[in-house]
Scaffold this active site. Structure first.
Site, PDB file in Angstrom:
ATOM      1  CB  THR A  12      -3.918   0.427   6.537  1.00  0.00           C
ATOM      2  OG1 THR A  12      -3.638   0.839   7.841  1.00  0.00           O
ATOM      3  CG2 THR A  12      -2.935  -0.321   6.161  1.00  0.00           C
ATOM      4  CB  CYS A 141      -2.953  -9.051   3.767  1.00  0.00           C
ATOM      5  SG  CYS A 141      -3.210  -9.501   5.763  1.00  0.00           S
ATOM      6  CG  ASN A 142      -1.815 -13.621   6.241  1.00  0.00           C
ATOM      7  OD1 ASN A 142      -0.479 -13.682   5.857  1.00  0.00           O
ATOM      8  ND2 ASN A 142      -1.930 -13.118   7.388  1.00  0.00           N
ATOM      9  NE  ARG A 169       0.015  -6.419  10.230  1.00  0.00           N
ATOM     10  CZ  ARG A 169      -1.508  -6.764  10.733  1.00  0.00           C
ATOM     11  NH1 ARG A 169      -1.526  -7.570  11.341  1.00  0.00           N
ATOM     12  NH2 ARG A 169      -2.484  -6.303   9.989  1.00  0.00           N
ATOM     13  CB  ALA A 195      -7.197 -23.433   5.822  1.00  0.00           C
ATOM     14  CG  HIS A 220       1.387 -11.219   7.275  1.00  0.00           C
ATOM     15  ND1 HIS A 220       0.897 -11.128   8.668  1.00  0.00           N
ATOM     16  CD2 HIS A 220       0.343 -10.533   6.638  1.00  0.00           C
ATOM     17  CE1 HIS A 220      -0.153 -10.250   8.660  1.00  0.00           C
ATOM     18  NE2 HIS A 220      -0.239 -10.116   7.418  1.00  0.00           N
ATOM     19  CD  GLN A 302       1.495  -5.577   7.441  1.00  0.00           C
ATOM     20  OE1 GLN A 302       2.392  -6.521   6.895  1.00  0.00           O
ATOM     21  NE2 GLN A 302       1.980  -4.601   7.935  1.00  0.00           N
TER      22      GLN A 302
HETATM   23  P1  NAD Z   1      -7.728   1.077   9.280  1.00  0.00           P
HETATM   24  O1  NAD Z   1      -8.134   1.091  10.932  1.00  0.00           O
HETATM   25  O2  NAD Z   1      -6.380   1.461   8.923  1.00  0.00           O
HETATM   26  O3  NAD Z   1      -8.626   2.154   8.427  1.00  0.00           O
HETATM   27  C1  NAD Z   1     -10.052   2.187   8.713  1.00  0.00           C
HETATM   28  C2  NAD Z   1     -10.352   3.748   8.576  1.00  0.00           C
HETATM   29  O4  NAD Z   1     -12.008   3.728   8.483  1.00  0.00           O
HETATM   30  C3  NAD Z   1     -10.071   4.367   9.580  1.00  0.00           C
HETATM   31  O5  NAD Z   1      -9.532   5.625   9.081  1.00  0.00           O
HETATM   32  C4  NAD Z   1     -11.212   4.889  10.275  1.00  0.00           C
HETATM   33  O6  NAD Z   1     -11.556   6.117  10.850  1.00  0.00           O
HETATM   34  C5  NAD Z   1     -12.283   4.698   9.199  1.00  0.00           C
HETATM   35  N1  NAD Z   1     -13.668   4.501   9.673  1.00  0.00           N
HETATM   36  C6  NAD Z   1     -14.313   3.481  10.934  1.00  0.00           C
HETATM   37  N2  NAD Z   1     -15.587   3.666  10.805  1.00  0.00           N
HETATM   38  C7  NAD Z   1     -16.079   4.343   9.815  1.00  0.00           C
HETATM   39  C8  NAD Z   1     -17.152   4.412   9.012  1.00  0.00           C
HETATM   40  N3  NAD Z   1     -18.420   4.198   9.846  1.00  0.00           N
HETATM   41  N4  NAD Z   1     -17.351   5.223   7.919  1.00  0.00           N
HETATM   42  C9  NAD Z   1     -16.061   5.584   7.335  1.00  0.00           C
HETATM   43  N5  NAD Z   1     -15.043   5.352   7.974  1.00  0.00           N
HETATM   44  C10 NAD Z   1     -15.005   4.835   9.157  1.00  0.00           C
HETATM   45  O7  NAD Z   1      -8.077  -0.239   8.812  1.00  0.00           O
HETATM   46  P2  NAD Z   1      -7.618  -1.039   7.704  1.00  0.00           P
HETATM   47  O8  NAD Z   1      -6.358  -1.813   8.115  1.00  0.00           O
HETATM   48  O9  NAD Z   1      -7.455  -0.098   6.488  1.00  0.00           O
HETATM   49  O10 NAD Z   1      -8.790  -2.198   7.472  1.00  0.00           O
HETATM   50  C11 NAD Z   1      -9.786  -1.891   6.508  1.00  0.00           C
HETATM   51  C12 NAD Z   1     -10.142  -3.346   6.325  1.00  0.00           C
HETATM   52  O11 NAD Z   1      -9.132  -4.059   5.351  1.00  0.00           O
HETATM   53  C13 NAD Z   1     -10.340  -4.488   7.212  1.00  0.00           C
HETATM   54  O12 NAD Z   1     -11.578  -5.187   6.672  1.00  0.00           O
HETATM   55  C14 NAD Z   1      -9.235  -5.207   7.212  1.00  0.00           C
HETATM   56  O13 NAD Z   1      -9.481  -6.501   7.492  1.00  0.00           O
HETATM   57  C15 NAD Z   1      -8.914  -5.348   5.877  1.00  0.00           C
HETATM   58  N6  NAD Z   1      -7.316  -5.472   5.243  1.00  0.00           N
HETATM   59  C16 NAD Z   1      -6.421  -4.885   6.538  1.00  0.00           C
HETATM   60  C17 NAD Z   1      -5.093  -5.208   6.130  1.00  0.00           C
HETATM   61  C18 NAD Z   1      -4.361  -4.538   6.945  1.00  0.00           C
HETATM   62  O14 NAD Z   1      -3.215  -5.243   7.062  1.00  0.00           O
HETATM   63  N7  NAD Z   1      -4.111  -3.436   7.506  1.00  0.00           N
HETATM   64  C19 NAD Z   1      -4.939  -6.096   4.954  1.00  0.00           C
HETATM   65  C20 NAD Z   1      -5.827  -6.579   4.280  1.00  0.00           C
HETATM   66  C21 NAD Z   1      -7.136  -6.356   4.559  1.00  0.00           C
END
Ligand code: NAD
Length: 339
Positions: A12, A141-142, A169, A195, A220, A302
């Protein structure tokens, strides 16, 4: 010389950051890493992003699927100046020894604990703190939504106390294995982790947050009550403050944006890539001032809000811009976010 950026984890956040990097005038995307072949790996390949195999993935699985890969992350790390780690929560921390061994600077996401990096980051709030750093964490994001709004309010009016309820969400649209489908789930942690996370950027911010999860994938919504130190002249004054700040989208009441579905529809109508909305979304009629008490709703997309922040973090780490405003302007111009 443009900064050479690699993205580890093409989910994502990673795929959006990769697209954003490829649009910047002072950066070049040297590759992205995925663990397994998938439609997203095919998209990376179609976009001609050099593709590498990360984690426990196997080169032969990609080749069997007909997806060209240039090697493993060992090779990718050699080609980069900085890695944007966008692997799932807590996996980023496990990558640190590999990044260190490759002498790579690194950006982590909000799913990692703050001590994974030298500084937690949000561009409008603390750009200078990331200048020249080796490891930076872009807050979640939040938290990004809260900290952006705090940047506006504390500079103009001062913040006595902020109480926020976060209506979260349940899952991202592609996450079919998460819920709830039919429930409202209170988070019994007081305050919720948001917080203290906001305080990693503004340590003196008096804020409490509570959170509930609801069955939606779209965005959200934060319900905010803020006691200001210096009362604004009027609600219009507050609206103008948000309106003149980058990365805020204020809908007028006549636009009939009733909630998150119309926000996403607006982004799609604008042909925003993937229907993304990288700005904090506020409603003119969702901002109410009562003396020094400010009440406002904001909606946070998000999947995309942290994308411009990752770009600014790179610029700060590599001294690519004289100040935050210049970096934000370049990022937002490249991403089509300029007001
Ligand atoms: P996601 O699961 O959509 O994507 C993660 C990707 O990393 C996947 O394609 C997975 O196959 C890959 N992956 C897993 N292990 C791996 C490894 N060892 N080496 C390389 N790739 C690997 O996750 P996301 O939602 O993109 O979240 C990523 C980070 O961003 C997290 O820290 C999350 O908390 C943060 N984040 C997510 C959101 C959200 O709403 N999705 C918002 C803000 C921040």
């Amino acid at each position: 010389m443009p900064v050479r950026v690699a993205v580890n984890g093409f989910g994502t956040i990673g795929k959006r950051v990769a697209d954003a990097v490829s649009k910047q005038p002072d950066m070049v995307l040297v590759g992205v890493a995925k663990t397994r072949p998938s439609f997203e790996a095919r998209i990376a390949s179609e976009r001609e992003y050099p593709l590498f195999v990360g984690g426990e993935g196997r080169v032969e699985d990609f080749r069997a699927a007909g997806i060209a890969v240039e090697g493993t992350t060992d090779e990718l790390f050699r080609r980069a100046d900085v890695i944007v780690d966008a692997t799932p929560d807590t996996v980023g921390r496990e990558q640190v020894p590999k990044y260190d061994a490759a002498h790579l600077r690194a950006i982590f996401q909000g799913g990692e604990k703050p001590d994974v990096a030298e500084v937690s980051f949000s561009a409008l709030a603390n750009y200078e703190a990331a200048r020249g750093k080796n490891r930076v964490r872009v807050v979640s994001c939040n938290t990004t939504g809260i900290v952006r709004a705090a940047s506006v309010l504390r500079a103009r009016y001062g913040i006595e106390q902020w109480d926020a309820t976060l209506i979260r969400r349940a899952a991202d649209p592609a996450e079919t294995r998460k819920g709830p489908v039919n429930a409202i789930l209170p988070n019994f942690q007081f305050p919720s982790h948001h917080a203290p996370d906001a305080q990693t950027i503004f340590p003196d911010l008096a804020i409490t947050t509570t959170a509930v999860v609801v069955p939606t994938t779209l965005m959200h919504i934060h319900v905010n009550h803020v006691r200001l130190r210096k009362p604004p002249a009027s609600t219009a004054d507050v609206i103008a403050a948000f309106q003149e700040t980058p990365r805020f989208q204020i809908f007028r009441s006549w636009e009939r944006v009733e909630g998150t579905p119309q926000v996403i529809e607006y982004a799609r109508d604008h042909s925003s890539p993937r229907g993304d909305m990288m700005a904090n979304v506020l409603w003119e009629n969702g901002i109410h001032l009562d003396g020094a008490e400010l009440h406002f709703f904001q909606a946070i997309h998000q999947e995309s809000i942290v994308v411009p922040e990752n770009i600014d973090a790179i610029r700060a780490m590599f001294h690519l811009a004289p100040d935050a405003a210049s970096s934000v302007a370049v990022t937002d111009m490249a991403l089509g976010l300029r007001k």
